[in-house]
Design a protein around this motif. Structure first.
Motif, short mmCIF file in Angstrom:
data_model
loop_
_atom_site.label_atom_id
_atom_site.label_comp_id
_atom_site.label_asym_id
_atom_site.label_seq_id
_atom_site.Cartn_x
_atom_site.Cartn_y
_atom_site.Cartn_z
N ALA A 40 -19.98 7.92 -15.27
CA ALA A 40 -19.56 9.27 -14.93
C ALA A 40 -20.48 9.92 -13.90
O ALA A 40 -20.05 10.84 -13.19
N SER A 157 -11.84 7.91 -13.51
CA SER A 157 -12.16 8.59 -14.76
C SER A 157 -11.89 7.72 -15.98
O SER A 157 -12.67 7.72 -16.94
N THR A 160 -14.73 5.25 -16.55
CA THR A 160 -16.08 5.75 -16.86
C THR A 160 -16.23 6.16 -18.32
O THR A 160 -17.29 6.64 -18.71
#
Length: 282
Positions: A40, A157, A160
């Motif tokens: 992230a 996204s 992560t």
């Protein structure tokens, strides 16, 4: 972080057992291939294998610096291992010019593109420019700057989110028998001075800290025995987790050789490197 491995199948199995989400395999046009682990905070791990030996051989003969440095590492060090790291660059040519002035530039520049499929299924290409830093006789470490030359940003996204709770790379741990010698490469590349203490030194990159320690200090702190050759080498990675106890439960279920204490969990990665997990406690 570039992490040479024998096969992506083995690497994928290891990282998934440790609670990581692993991206689909990707092939470079010069024969190497990867299966990345994205975080992230924007950092990522790149397990790297030789997917096409003939193509890699042709690239090496043509002077491809990425393939040549990977080959040098595999000849000098145990695999799996950690061979080096990339720095994101807004202007790779400017970085190369600066490194040439400082005497740390190594090898030719490299530009390449490869097929890429967006999350919505659309096929496109991604492209990169690379320039390298190092010392010709230092086979166990390679540093390079990467400038993306494609015009879109991929949504990572979903990739992560990891079952072990890792959010990013906190520190890189470098082993060096001669700390001053290591600084001659790291300080000009990172544009950051080293802070020297009794047990080693630290340096700051934009989003990751570096520890430079003797092999003896690394063994005392992380429990991993390091045999150094010429120049520094990357001994390990320290990853950040929100909940160390939660990560410990995921890791303990799959890692029979984990070394755990109140501060961290350390997993051997090959015979001479490690991956450590540190963070808060629930």
């Amino acid at each position: 972080m570039v992490m040479p491995v024998d096969t992506l199948v083995e690497a994928r199995g290891l990282f998934e057992r440790l609670g990581f989400t692993v991206a689909p395999d990707a092939r470079h046009p010069f024969g190497t291939e990867n299966a990345c682990v994205f975080f992230a905070d924007g950092t990522y791990l790149e397990p790297l294998a030789v997917g096409d030996m003939a193509l890699c051989g042709q690239a090496a003969e043509a002077g491809n610096p990425f393939v040549l440095r990977d080959r040098l590492f595999r000849q000098a060090a145990a695999v799996p291992g950690i061979s080096g790291f990339a720095l994101k660059s807004p202007d790779m040519r400017a970085d190369r010019a600066a490194w040439e002035r400082l005497g740390v530039s190594q090898g030719d520049m490299l530009s390449f593109s490869r097929p890429f499929r967006k999350p919505d299924g659309e096929a496109t290409e991604v492209g990169f420019r690379l320039t390298f830093a190092g010392r010709a006789h230092w086979a166990r470490i390679v540093l390079f700057a990467v400038e993306p030359i494609h015009r879109f940003t991929s949504d990572r996204s979903a990739l992560t989110r990891h079952a072990n709770g890792v959010t990013g790379i906190a520190r890189l741990v470098l082993a060096a028998g001669d700390l001053d010698e290591a600084f001659t490469l790291l300080e000009p590349v990172l544009r950051s001075p080293a802070t020297v203490a009794s047990d080693g030194a630290t340096m700051a990159a934009a989003n990751v800290a570096l520890e430079i320690q003797t092999p003896e200090a690394i063994e005392a702190r992380y429990g991993v025995h390091i045999l150094t050759g010429d120049g520094p080498q990357i001994a390990g990675l320290v990853l950040s987790v929100n909940d160390l106890d939660g990560a410990r439960h995921v890791i303990d279920a799959s890692a029979s050789h984990a070394r755990a204490d109140e501060e961290r969990v350390v997993i051997p990665f090959g015979p001479q490197s490690f991956i450590a997990f540190e963070g808060g406690r629930s």
